[in-house]
Design a protein around this motif. Structure first.
Motif, PDB file in Angstrom:
ATOM      1  N   ILE A   1      -0.618  -1.723 -33.642  1.00 50.33           N
ATOM      2  CA  ILE A   1      -0.057  -0.822 -34.653  1.00 50.33           C
ATOM      3  C   ILE A   1      -0.979  -0.757 -35.871  1.00 50.33           C
ATOM      4  CG2 ILE A   1       1.834  -0.531 -36.311  1.00 50.33           C
ATOM      5  CD1 ILE A   1       3.723  -1.660 -34.182  1.00 50.33           C
ATOM      6  N   ARG A   2      -1.514  -1.900 -36.272  1.00 53.40           N
ATOM      7  CA  ARG A   2      -2.406  -1.928 -37.440  1.00 53.40           C
ATOM      8  C   ARG A   2      -3.732  -1.247 -37.141  1.00 53.40           C
ATOM      9  NH1 ARG A   2      -1.531  -7.920 -40.213  1.00 53.40           N
ATOM     10  NH2 ARG A   2       0.762  -7.842 -40.253  1.00 53.40           N
ATOM     11  N   ILE A   3      -4.238  -1.417 -35.930  1.00 49.71           N
ATOM     12  CA  ILE A   3      -5.477  -0.722 -35.540  1.00 49.71           C
ATOM     13  C   ILE A   3      -5.248   0.785 -35.543  1.00 49.71           C
ATOM     14  CG2 ILE A   3      -7.088  -0.312 -33.643  1.00 49.71           C
ATOM     15  CD1 ILE A   3      -6.733  -3.271 -32.873  1.00 49.71           C
ATOM     16  N   ASN A   4      -4.095   1.218 -34.996  1.00 55.66           N
ATOM     17  CA  ASN A   4      -3.762   2.643 -35.006  1.00 55.66           C
ATOM     18  C   ASN A   4      -3.658   3.166 -36.431  1.00 55.66           C
ATOM     19  OD1 ASN A   4      -3.650   2.565 -32.226  1.00 55.66           O
ATOM     20  ND2 ASN A   4      -1.415   2.530 -32.110  1.00 55.66           N
ATOM     21  N   ARG A   5      -3.095   2.351 -37.322  1.00 58.04           N
ATOM     22  CA  ARG A   5      -2.957   2.749 -38.728  1.00 58.04           C
ATOM     23  C   ARG A   5      -4.319   2.987 -39.360  1.00 58.04           C
ATOM     24  NH1 ARG A   5       0.015  -1.683 -41.719  1.00 58.04           N
ATOM     25  NH2 ARG A   5      -2.045  -2.593 -42.100  1.00 58.04           N
ATOM     26  N   VAL A   6      -5.263   2.101 -39.090  1.00 53.68           N
ATOM     27  CA  VAL A   6      -6.613   2.246 -39.645  1.00 53.68           C
ATOM     28  C   VAL A   6      -7.295   3.482 -39.062  1.00 53.68           C
ATOM     29  CG1 VAL A   6      -8.919   1.221 -39.710  1.00 53.68           C
ATOM     30  CG2 VAL A   6      -6.917  -0.194 -40.168  1.00 53.68           C
ATOM     31  N   LEU A   7      -7.164   3.678 -37.748  1.00 54.07           N
ATOM     32  CA  LEU A   7      -7.814   4.816 -37.100  1.00 54.07           C
ATOM     33  C   LEU A   7      -7.290   6.141 -37.628  1.00 54.07           C
ATOM     34  CD1 LEU A   7      -7.930   3.588 -33.365  1.00 54.07           C
ATOM     35  CD2 LEU A   7      -9.832   3.734 -34.982  1.00 54.07           C
ATOM     36  N   VAL A   8      -5.971   6.246 -37.790  1.00 55.56           N
ATOM     37  CA  VAL A   8      -5.408   7.520 -38.254  1.00 55.56           C
ATOM     38  C   VAL A   8      -5.760   7.769 -39.714  1.00 55.56           C
ATOM     39  CG1 VAL A   8      -3.118   6.719 -39.045  1.00 55.56           C
ATOM     40  CG2 VAL A   8      -3.365   8.976 -38.027  1.00 55.56           C
ATOM     41  N   MET A   9      -5.882   6.702 -40.514  1.00 52.66           N
ATOM     42  CA  MET A   9      -6.307   6.881 -41.898  1.00 52.66           C
ATOM     43  C   MET A   9      -7.765   7.330 -41.982  1.00 52.66           C
ATOM     44  SD  MET A   9      -3.884   6.434 -44.122  1.00 52.66           S
ATOM     45  CE  MET A   9      -2.950   7.415 -42.950  1.00 52.66           C
ATOM     46  N   LEU A  10      -8.599   6.816 -41.091  1.00 51.98           N
ATOM     47  CA  LEU A  10      -9.994   7.254 -41.054  1.00 51.98           C
ATOM     48  C   LEU A  10     -10.082   8.738 -40.694  1.00 51.98           C
ATOM     49  CD1 LEU A  10     -11.667   4.203 -39.257  1.00 51.98           C
ATOM     50  CD2 LEU A  10     -11.911   4.838 -41.655  1.00 51.98           C
ATOM     51  N   LEU A  11      -9.299   9.157 -39.701  1.00 48.67           N
ATOM     52  CA  LEU A  11      -9.321  10.570 -39.292  1.00 48.67           C
ATOM     53  C   LEU A  11      -8.766  11.469 -40.393  1.00 48.67           C
ATOM     54  CD1 LEU A  11      -8.202  10.242 -35.563  1.00 48.67           C
ATOM     55  CD2 LEU A  11     -10.459  10.891 -36.396  1.00 48.67           C
ATOM     56  N   ALA A  12      -7.694  11.012 -41.049  1.00 49.24           N
ATOM     57  CA  ALA A  12      -7.132  11.793 -42.156  1.00 49.24           C
ATOM     58  C   ALA A  12      -8.108  11.867 -43.318  1.00 49.24           C
ATOM     59  CB  ALA A  12      -5.809  11.174 -42.608  1.00 49.24           C
ATOM     60  N   GLY A  13      -8.812  10.765 -43.582  1.00 52.45           N
ATOM     61  CA  GLY A  13      -9.790  10.748 -44.663  1.00 52.45           C
ATOM     62  C   GLY A  13     -10.969  11.662 -44.410  1.00 52.45           C
ATOM     63  N   ILE A  14     -11.279  11.902 -43.150  1.00 50.79           N
ATOM     64  CA  ILE A  14     -12.334  12.849 -42.793  1.00 50.79           C
ATOM     65  C   ILE A  14     -11.825  14.281 -42.892  1.00 50.79           C
ATOM     66  CG2 ILE A  14     -13.726  13.708 -40.864  1.00 50.79           C
ATOM     67  CD1 ILE A  14     -13.982  10.799 -39.923  1.00 50.79           C
ATOM     68  N   SER A  15     -10.619  14.520 -42.387  1.00 53.08           N
ATOM     69  CA  SER A  15     -10.114  15.883 -42.201  1.00 53.08           C
ATOM     70  C   SER A  15      -9.716  16.573 -43.496  1.00 53.08           C
ATOM     71  CB  SER A  15      -8.907  15.860 -41.255  1.00 53.08           C
ATOM     72  OG  SER A  15      -9.243  15.302 -40.021  1.00 53.08           O
TER      73      SER A  15
END
Length: 323
Positions: A48-62
């Motif tokens: 869950i924490r890894i998913n949280r980091v990944l989605v924040m990275l994608l949101a930070g790019i988008s």
């Protein structure tokens, strides 16, 4: 020896690594290195924490990239996917989907796909309207007023849907609108990654024409820039980037305006290739730190982004009024 741009990129990459590490270690339980890479009783929490980091990275790019494209195209520092109404219309179409699809039994992966498609469809329709209206408005700043009107209309319709919605539908929409980054699954991240990658591909195609566009429409056409093609690329790229994040995280407001503003302050605003890269790096850092604050305070991430973004935009307005 690194130049200023290289130093900025290096510092931002180090900040991304630092913020990611803090994110992975933020929560009710303390996890060990073993929990993230090997099977254990806490492996599910680690995922869950890894998913949280990944989605924040994608949101930070988008989100910053979408705001960067809109600001460069309209030549207005206050333009963005939320101010122009793209996020509001995406929220409206997602609301229609959530409120009217409860009686339809669909597999989870199809529900996620339709949720994303509804947000993208809404943003595409609005972007087409905005770009059509831009040909009629001599002053492009009128589009911001138009966007606020669209946002108000979308908000009124969403409020009406909430008034008549069933309890479960209303709860699902409220949870979605809070920007619950802990609820994004790995399958949703795969869908988001595909949409963001497509949006970045079209964004890559727009940078060179945008350099000509920044010098004026007539000059851009004399350089061979096809303005209609540029419009379509902006439509597709900005819509994919902003709507895909809105679909899975809810409306993350103001970041699409604030991050490009900060990037122009720390580096030459005329160098669009470098500005785009800085927007992505700084966006990832900002979203990761917002995620940390959200986890520690239990405040929804879109509330945090608004509390941070509103004063910055107000300062931007005051600064422009003095120029």
């Amino acid at each position: 020896m690194l130049n200023k741009f290289g130093i900025l990129c290096l510092l931002l990459i180090l900040a991304i690594i630092f913020a990611s590490a803090i994110n992975l270690n933020t929560g009710f339980l303390s996890l060990s290195f073993h929990d993230f890479f090997f099977e254990s009783s806490n492996s599910q929490i680690a995922e869950i924490r890894i998913n949280r980091v990944l989605v924040m990275l994608l949101a930070g790019i988008s989100i910053p990239t979408s705001g960067f494209l809109m600001q460069e195209y309209f030549q207005n520092p206050l333009a963005g996917p939320d101010v122009l109404g793209i996020t509001s219309i995406s929220s409206l179409t997602v609301a229609f989907y959530i409120f009217f699809s409860q009686s339809i039994l669909l597999p989870e992966f199809l529900q996620n796909s339709f949720l994303s498609l509804s947000a993208i469809a809404g943003s595409l329709i609005l972007m087409l309207v905005l770009l059509s209206a831009s040909n009629k408005f001599q002053d492009k700043s009128y589009l911001i007023i138009f966007g606020f009107l669209v946002s108000a209309f979308a908000g009124a319709i969403v409020s009406l849907l909430q008034f008549y919605a069933e309890n479960q539908s209303l709860k699902n929409y409220i949870l979605w609108s809070f920007g619950a980054n802990n609820m994004v699954t790995r399958n949703q991240i795969y869908i988001l990654l595909i949409l963001v990658s497509a949006g970045l591909f079209f964004c890559f195609k727009t940078i060179k024409p945008l350099i000509g566009n920044s010098l004026g429409t007539s000059y851009a056409q004399s350089l061979g820039v096809n303005m209609n093609t540029l419009k379509m690329l902006i439509i597709v790229s900005s819509s994919l980037l902003s709507a895909s994040v809105t679909a899975f995280l809810g409306p993350i407001l103001f970041i699409g305006i604030v991050v490009p503003h900060f990037c122009r302050l720390i580096y030459n605003p005329s160098k669009l290739w470098q500005q785009w890269i800085l927007n992505m790096f700084l966006g990832m850092v900002m979203m990761l730190f917002f995620s940390i604050i959200a986890e520690k305070s239990q405040i929804p991430i879109n509330v945090i982004s608004s509390v941070f973004g509103i004063p910055v935009i107000l300062m931007m307005l005051l600064r422009q009024s003095k120029v």
